[in-house]
Design an enzyme around this catalytic site. Structure first.
Site, mmCIF file in Angstrom:
data_model
loop_
_atom_site.group_PDB
_atom_site.id
_atom_site.type_symbol
_atom_site.label_atom_id
_atom_site.label_comp_id
_atom_site.label_asym_id
_atom_site.label_seq_id
_atom_site.Cartn_x
_atom_site.Cartn_y
_atom_site.Cartn_z
ATOM 1 N N LYS A 115 0.281 3.668 -2.466
ATOM 2 C CA LYS A 115 -0.565 4.698 -3.097
ATOM 3 C C LYS A 115 0.215 5.491 -4.143
ATOM 4 O O LYS A 115 0.377 6.712 -4.031
ATOM 5 C CB LYS A 115 -1.153 5.632 -2.040
ATOM 6 C CG LYS A 115 -2.028 4.908 -1.018
ATOM 7 C CD LYS A 115 -2.666 5.874 -0.029
ATOM 8 C CE LYS A 115 -3.587 5.165 0.949
ATOM 9 N NZ LYS A 115 -2.914 4.292 1.922
ATOM 10 N N ASP A 166 0.855 -1.202 0.000
ATOM 11 C CA ASP A 166 0.000 0.000 0.000
ATOM 12 C C ASP A 166 0.884 1.243 0.000
ATOM 13 O O ASP A 166 1.116 1.856 1.036
ATOM 14 C CB ASP A 166 -0.914 -0.034 1.232
ATOM 15 C CG ASP A 166 -1.875 1.144 1.267
ATOM 16 O OD1 ASP A 166 -2.153 1.723 0.199
ATOM 17 O OD2 ASP A 166 -2.367 1.482 2.365
ATOM 18 N N PHE A 215 1.290 7.776 -6.897
ATOM 19 C CA PHE A 215 0.655 8.952 -7.494
ATOM 20 C C PHE A 215 1.755 9.759 -8.164
ATOM 21 O O PHE A 215 2.535 10.450 -7.492
ATOM 22 C CB PHE A 215 -0.054 9.777 -6.412
ATOM 23 C CG PHE A 215 -0.724 11.019 -6.931
ATOM 24 C CD1 PHE A 215 -1.578 10.977 -8.025
ATOM 25 C CD2 PHE A 215 -0.505 12.240 -6.325
ATOM 26 C CE1 PHE A 215 -2.203 12.124 -8.503
ATOM 27 C CE2 PHE A 215 -1.124 13.398 -6.788
ATOM 28 C CZ PHE A 215 -1.972 13.345 -7.883
HETATM 29 O O1 C5P Z 1 -5.237 1.533 12.052
HETATM 30 P P1 C5P Z 1 -6.325 1.497 11.040
HETATM 31 O O2 C5P Z 1 -7.236 0.302 11.180
HETATM 32 O O3 C5P Z 1 -7.075 2.808 10.907
HETATM 33 O O4 C5P Z 1 -5.531 1.272 9.675
HETATM 34 C C1 C5P Z 1 -6.107 1.487 8.439
HETATM 35 C C2 C5P Z 1 -5.084 1.222 7.389
HETATM 36 O O5 C5P Z 1 -5.700 1.364 6.118
HETATM 37 C C3 C5P Z 1 -3.901 2.175 7.404
HETATM 38 O O6 C5P Z 1 -2.764 1.386 7.089
HETATM 39 C C4 C5P Z 1 -4.162 3.155 6.296
HETATM 40 O O7 C5P Z 1 -2.995 3.542 5.613
HETATM 41 C C5 C5P Z 1 -5.028 2.344 5.368
HETATM 42 N N1 C5P Z 1 -5.973 3.085 4.537
HETATM 43 C C6 C5P Z 1 -7.028 3.823 5.030
HETATM 44 N N2 C5P Z 1 -7.893 4.468 4.185
HETATM 45 C C7 C5P Z 1 -7.735 4.381 2.890
HETATM 46 C C8 C5P Z 1 -6.653 3.631 2.379
HETATM 47 C C9 C5P Z 1 -5.798 2.973 3.246
HETATM 48 O O8 C5P Z 1 -7.225 3.903 6.221
HETATM 49 N N3 C5P Z 1 -8.611 4.931 2.083
#
Ligand code: C5P
Length: 244
Positions: A76, A74, A78
């Site tokens: 992202k 992950d 860009f």
């Molecule tokens: O700790 P938590 O459960 O909030 O982690 C969510 C994970 O999902 C993080 O690693 C964050 O980078 C990722 N993420 C997100 N929202 C998005 C894309 C990825 O929270 N739209």
């Protein structure tokens, strides 16, 4: 069979593989320790920006593969299409199941064209953003409308799915059908809901009832007093959501 092969063959995703744990920790050593703690309860891990800035990111990808785990990169991407194309090409042949890309049609097309066996997920609207944040960023539309238009574009560009809040998952499946893979972060199990930066959250059962294919969970597992027990509890809820 790994997620990529399963999705290609149209075989159902094993319930246990639907939980992706976010390894948002400060070192590869901490990541390995968490993977060891979670043991066979977790089969799929997401490696994000925090670990990417530390030594040993791709060694960790390889190590996870050796442990029989699936990996979601992950980062992202860009950038201009040619750079994204090159970056996606660099992920092939490394046992990576999913990767994320952000951007417009040309950027998504570059990723889609070069993805090989890697499933490309387009970022729609971060689950930490709400309507007010979109205003700040200069978007004059509702969150749902932006998510849907980005998801449509992603599919048209040859991507496999999207990262989307569970709140938008029903609309995505209704409008775009089962061919769109929906991966949902921002999961906050009701019994363990920390106050943090995630705004458009759902709990585990709700995410799957709404049509998510996978969930991404970080802090509710990492910050739990017993991370393995927290992951087990989530797996039980997932198993109940997909009775055989
Ligand atoms: O700790 P938590 O459960 O909030 O982690 C969510 C994970 O999902 C993080 O690693 C964050 O980078 C990722 N993420 C997100 N929202 C998005 C894309 C990825 O929270 N739209």
């Amino acid at each position: 069979m790994d997620a990529t092969a399963e999705l290609r063959s149209g075989k159902p995703i094993p319930a246990r593989d639907r939980l992706i744990v976010a390894l948002d920790v400060a070192s590869a050593g901490e990541a390995r320790a968490l993977v060891a703690t979670l043991g066979d309860v977790v089969t799929f891990y997401k490696l994000g920006l925090e670990l990417f800035m530390r030594p040993g990111y791709f060694e960790l990808v390889e190590w996870l593969g050796g442990q029989g785990k699936q990996v979601f990169v992950d980062l992202k991407f860009f950038d201009v299409p040619e750079t994204v194309r090159g970056a996606v090409r660099g992920l092939r042949g490394r046992g990576i199941a999913f990767a994320t890309v952000h951007g417009n049609q040309a950027i998504l097309e570059a990723a889609g064209a070069e993805k090989g066996e890697v499933k490309i997920l387009a970022v729609t609207v971060l689950t930490s953003l709400d309507r007010g944040d979109l205003d700040d960023l200069g978007f004059q539309c509702e969150v749902g409308a932006l998510v849907l238009s980005r998801a449509r574009r992603a599919l048209a560009a040859g991507c496999d799915g999207v990262i989307s809040s569970g709140l938008e998952a029903p609309m995505l499946k209704r409008e775009l059908g089962e061919r769109i893979l929906v991966v949902t972060p921002g999961i906050r199990p009701v019994e363990n809901r920390p106050a943090d930066d995630q705004k458009r959250t759902v709990d585990v059962a709700q995410a799957f009832a709404n049509g998510a294919d996978y969930i991404v969970v970080g802090r509710p597992i990492r910050a739990a007093p017993d991370p393995r027990a927290a992951a087990e509890a989530i797996q039980s809820t997932i198993a109940a959501s997909f009775p055989r």
